[in-house]
Design a protein around this motif. Structure first.
Motif, mmCIF file in Angstrom:
data_model
loop_
_atom_site.group_PDB
_atom_site.id
_atom_site.type_symbol
_atom_site.label_atom_id
_atom_site.label_comp_id
_atom_site.label_asym_id
_atom_site.label_seq_id
_atom_site.Cartn_x
_atom_site.Cartn_y
_atom_site.Cartn_z
ATOM 1 N N TRP A 213 0.843 -1.181 0.000
ATOM 2 C CA TRP A 213 0.000 0.000 0.000
ATOM 3 C C TRP A 213 0.885 1.240 0.000
ATOM 4 C CZ3 TRP A 213 -0.014 2.817 4.812
ATOM 5 C CH2 TRP A 213 0.596 2.138 5.873
ATOM 6 N N HIS A 214 0.290 2.397 -0.138
ATOM 7 C CA HIS A 214 1.044 3.648 -0.224
ATOM 8 C C HIS A 214 0.413 4.702 0.673
ATOM 9 C CE1 HIS A 214 1.847 1.531 -4.027
ATOM 10 N NE2 HIS A 214 3.026 2.139 -4.001
ATOM 11 N N ARG A 215 1.250 5.617 1.109
ATOM 12 C CA ARG A 215 0.747 6.753 1.878
ATOM 13 C C ARG A 215 1.574 7.983 1.536
ATOM 14 N NH1 ARG A 215 -0.053 7.758 8.441
ATOM 15 N NH2 ARG A 215 -0.213 10.037 8.261
ATOM 16 N N THR A 216 0.877 9.085 1.258
ATOM 17 C CA THR A 216 1.534 10.361 1.004
ATOM 18 C C THR A 216 1.603 11.155 2.307
ATOM 19 O OG1 THR A 216 0.807 10.428 -1.305
ATOM 20 C CG2 THR A 216 1.437 12.518 -0.286
ATOM 21 N N TYR A 217 2.822 11.603 2.641
ATOM 22 C CA TYR A 217 3.048 12.356 3.863
ATOM 23 C C TYR A 217 3.301 13.824 3.542
ATOM 24 C CZ TYR A 217 3.711 8.119 6.696
ATOM 25 O OH TYR A 217 3.533 6.929 7.359
ATOM 26 N N THR A 218 2.712 14.696 4.348
ATOM 27 C CA THR A 218 3.119 16.095 4.330
ATOM 28 C C THR A 218 4.356 16.249 5.208
ATOM 29 O OG1 THR A 218 1.805 16.697 6.272
ATOM 30 C CG2 THR A 218 0.693 16.779 4.117
ATOM 31 N N ARG A 219 4.963 17.401 5.124
ATOM 32 C CA ARG A 219 6.123 17.693 5.967
ATOM 33 C C ARG A 219 5.796 17.490 7.443
ATOM 34 N NH1 ARG A 219 8.700 21.919 8.830
ATOM 35 N NH2 ARG A 219 10.818 22.428 8.107
ATOM 36 N N ASP A 220 4.682 18.090 7.894
ATOM 37 C CA ASP A 220 4.337 18.026 9.311
ATOM 38 C C ASP A 220 4.011 16.596 9.741
ATOM 39 O OD1 ASP A 220 4.750 20.721 9.545
ATOM 40 O OD2 ASP A 220 2.624 21.268 9.513
ATOM 41 N N GLU A 221 3.347 15.831 8.885
ATOM 42 C CA GLU A 221 3.005 14.454 9.235
ATOM 43 C C GLU A 221 4.254 13.602 9.427
ATOM 44 O OE1 GLU A 221 -1.346 14.000 7.015
ATOM 45 O OE2 GLU A 221 0.512 13.528 5.926
ATOM 46 N N LEU A 254 11.825 18.724 -1.560
ATOM 47 C CA LEU A 254 11.084 17.751 -2.368
ATOM 48 C C LEU A 254 9.703 18.257 -2.774
ATOM 49 C CD1 LEU A 254 11.935 14.566 -0.253
ATOM 50 C CD2 LEU A 254 12.878 15.168 -2.493
ATOM 51 N N GLY A 255 9.347 19.448 -2.318
ATOM 52 C CA GLY A 255 8.047 20.002 -2.681
ATOM 53 C C GLY A 255 7.022 19.957 -1.563
ATOM 54 N N GLY A 256 7.452 19.549 -0.365
ATOM 55 C CA GLY A 256 6.563 19.589 0.787
ATOM 56 C C GLY A 256 5.829 18.295 1.080
ATOM 57 N N THR A 257 5.876 17.331 0.162
ATOM 58 C CA THR A 257 5.247 16.033 0.387
ATOM 59 C C THR A 257 6.084 14.949 -0.289
ATOM 60 O OG1 THR A 257 3.871 16.059 -1.614
ATOM 61 C CG2 THR A 257 2.929 17.036 0.378
ATOM 62 N N PHE A 258 5.851 13.711 0.107
ATOM 63 C CA PHE A 258 6.418 12.565 -0.602
ATOM 64 C C PHE A 258 5.529 11.365 -0.321
ATOM 65 C CE2 PHE A 258 8.315 12.399 3.582
ATOM 66 C CZ PHE A 258 8.265 11.059 3.909
ATOM 67 N N THR A 259 5.627 10.341 -1.159
ATOM 68 C CA THR A 259 4.812 9.145 -1.006
ATOM 69 C C THR A 259 5.689 7.963 -0.629
ATOM 70 O OG1 THR A 259 3.150 9.917 -2.586
ATOM 71 C CG2 THR A 259 3.213 7.544 -2.140
ATOM 72 N N ALA A 260 5.367 7.343 0.496
ATOM 73 C CA ALA A 260 6.078 6.149 0.956
ATOM 74 C C ALA A 260 5.344 4.912 0.454
ATOM 75 C CB ALA A 260 6.157 6.131 2.473
ATOM 76 N N SER A 261 6.103 3.938 -0.017
ATOM 77 C CA SER A 261 5.545 2.658 -0.437
ATOM 78 C C SER A 261 5.701 1.679 0.716
ATOM 79 C CB SER A 261 6.271 2.130 -1.676
ATOM 80 O OG SER A 261 6.138 3.024 -2.762
ATOM 81 N N TYR A 262 4.592 1.173 1.216
ATOM 82 C CA TYR A 262 4.625 0.249 2.347
ATOM 83 C C TYR A 262 4.412 -1.184 1.884
ATOM 84 C CZ TYR A 262 4.482 3.771 6.088
ATOM 85 O OH TYR A 262 4.786 4.791 6.954
ATOM 86 N N ALA A 263 5.149 -2.089 2.492
ATOM 87 C CA ALA A 263 4.888 -3.521 2.374
ATOM 88 C C ALA A 263 4.680 -4.029 3.791
ATOM 89 C CB ALA A 263 6.049 -4.243 1.706
ATOM 90 N N THR A 264 3.451 -4.353 4.142
ATOM 91 C CA THR A 264 3.210 -4.963 5.449
ATOM 92 C C THR A 264 3.469 -6.453 5.304
ATOM 93 O OG1 THR A 264 1.614 -3.291 6.122
ATOM 94 C CG2 THR A 264 1.525 -5.402 7.265
#
Length: 282
Positions: A213-221, A254-264
């Protein structure tokens, strides 16, 4: 992130469960831990329950109750065991039933369960004693399932964050592994869990399941969850502040956000039919 031992000590797949000072450091800010640590995929919970004989669940190292609540909301009766009283107190405030203690030394008082689960926690459990204890408390056909959400950052984010850690925390595990593939970092731990299950003789051959699954994080998150990682829970306040400043600046670039790719990833096996529970090693 799993906290690996310092260079020159035992291999990463052998020692995390001995680092009790780290394992019991996450309660420093239990509310932040609960707020920022990711939940687990619904598909994973459904598969574990479908492969278990019932819905009575024991959650080992339940922490603040993230996985506990998810299994409860899926219709299970769940008991948590947690060594950190601060984490256990937070979990109780969310309606979770928790007993304080390390799993290896916890007294089940004759209780048995359909599944023993551990979310981002089994590496803190002795792989021999913990597996024997799980076999002891599982009902016939009961399932042991340990799982971890492995976050893979985009290459540019991983490189930028690693540079910050190597500058400010040069002698720590996070500095050594921050830009390595997540599954490569964790595989020795997964292998040790698998070995412990297999060598116990009490379980079917362990399987490794994966849910992406994936999740996009903001800087603050992203900055909000950094202090919950093992190395950072014990960093001096000024060092932690500098890390947050450096990582924050990198995310801005990086533009204030990035997307992490998760493998549970789940390591799981069922108690062999007719298998009597082995004695738990002392």
């Amino acid at each position: 992130m799993v906290t690996l031992p310092p260079s020159g000590t035992e291999p990463a797949d052998q020692s995390p469960h001995r680092a009790r000072h780290i394992a019991e450091s996450f309660g420093i800010d239990a509310a932040r831990y609960d707020r920022t640590r990711p939940a687990y995929p619904a598909a994973m919970i459904e598969r574990i329950l479908a492969a278990s004989p019932g819905t009575d669940v024991l959650d080992v190292g339940c922490g603040t109750g993230i996985a506990t609540r998810q299994f409860r909301d899926a219709g299970c009766t769940v008991l948590g065991v947690e060594p950190d009283a601060r984490m256990a107190d937070f979990a109780r405030e969310t309606g979770v039933d928790v007993e304080v203690g390390t799993f290896e030394d916890w007294d089940p008082a004759g209780r048995t369960f359909d599944a023993v689960i551990a979310g981002t926690a089994w590496h803190w459990v002795d792989p021999v004693r913990g597996t024997a204890r799980a076999a002891q408390v599982l009902r016939p056909g009961g399932r042991l399932a340990a799982f971890w959400p492995l976050a893979q950052l985009p290459p540019d984010a991983a490189a930028a964050f690693a540079a910050v850690y190597r500058r400010l925390l040069p002698d720590t595990p996070v500095a050594r592994v921050a830009d390595r593939p997540a599954l490569e970092i964790y595989q020795p731990i997964l292998d040790t869990v698998t070995k412990g299950i297999r060598e116990s003789g009490a379980f079917t051959d362990p399987e490794q399941w994966q849910f992406d699954w994936h999740r996009t994080y903001t800087r603050d998150e992203w900055l909000d969850q950094i202090p919950t990682h093992g190395t950072l829970t014990q960093a001096p306040p000024d060092t932690l502040a500098a890390v947050l400043d450096g990582i924050g600046a990198a995310i801005d670039t990086l533009g204030g956000t990035f997307t992490a790719s998760y493998a549970t990833v789940v390591v799981t096996a069922a108690l062999r039919p007719g298998r009597s529970a082995p004695a738990t090693p002392s």
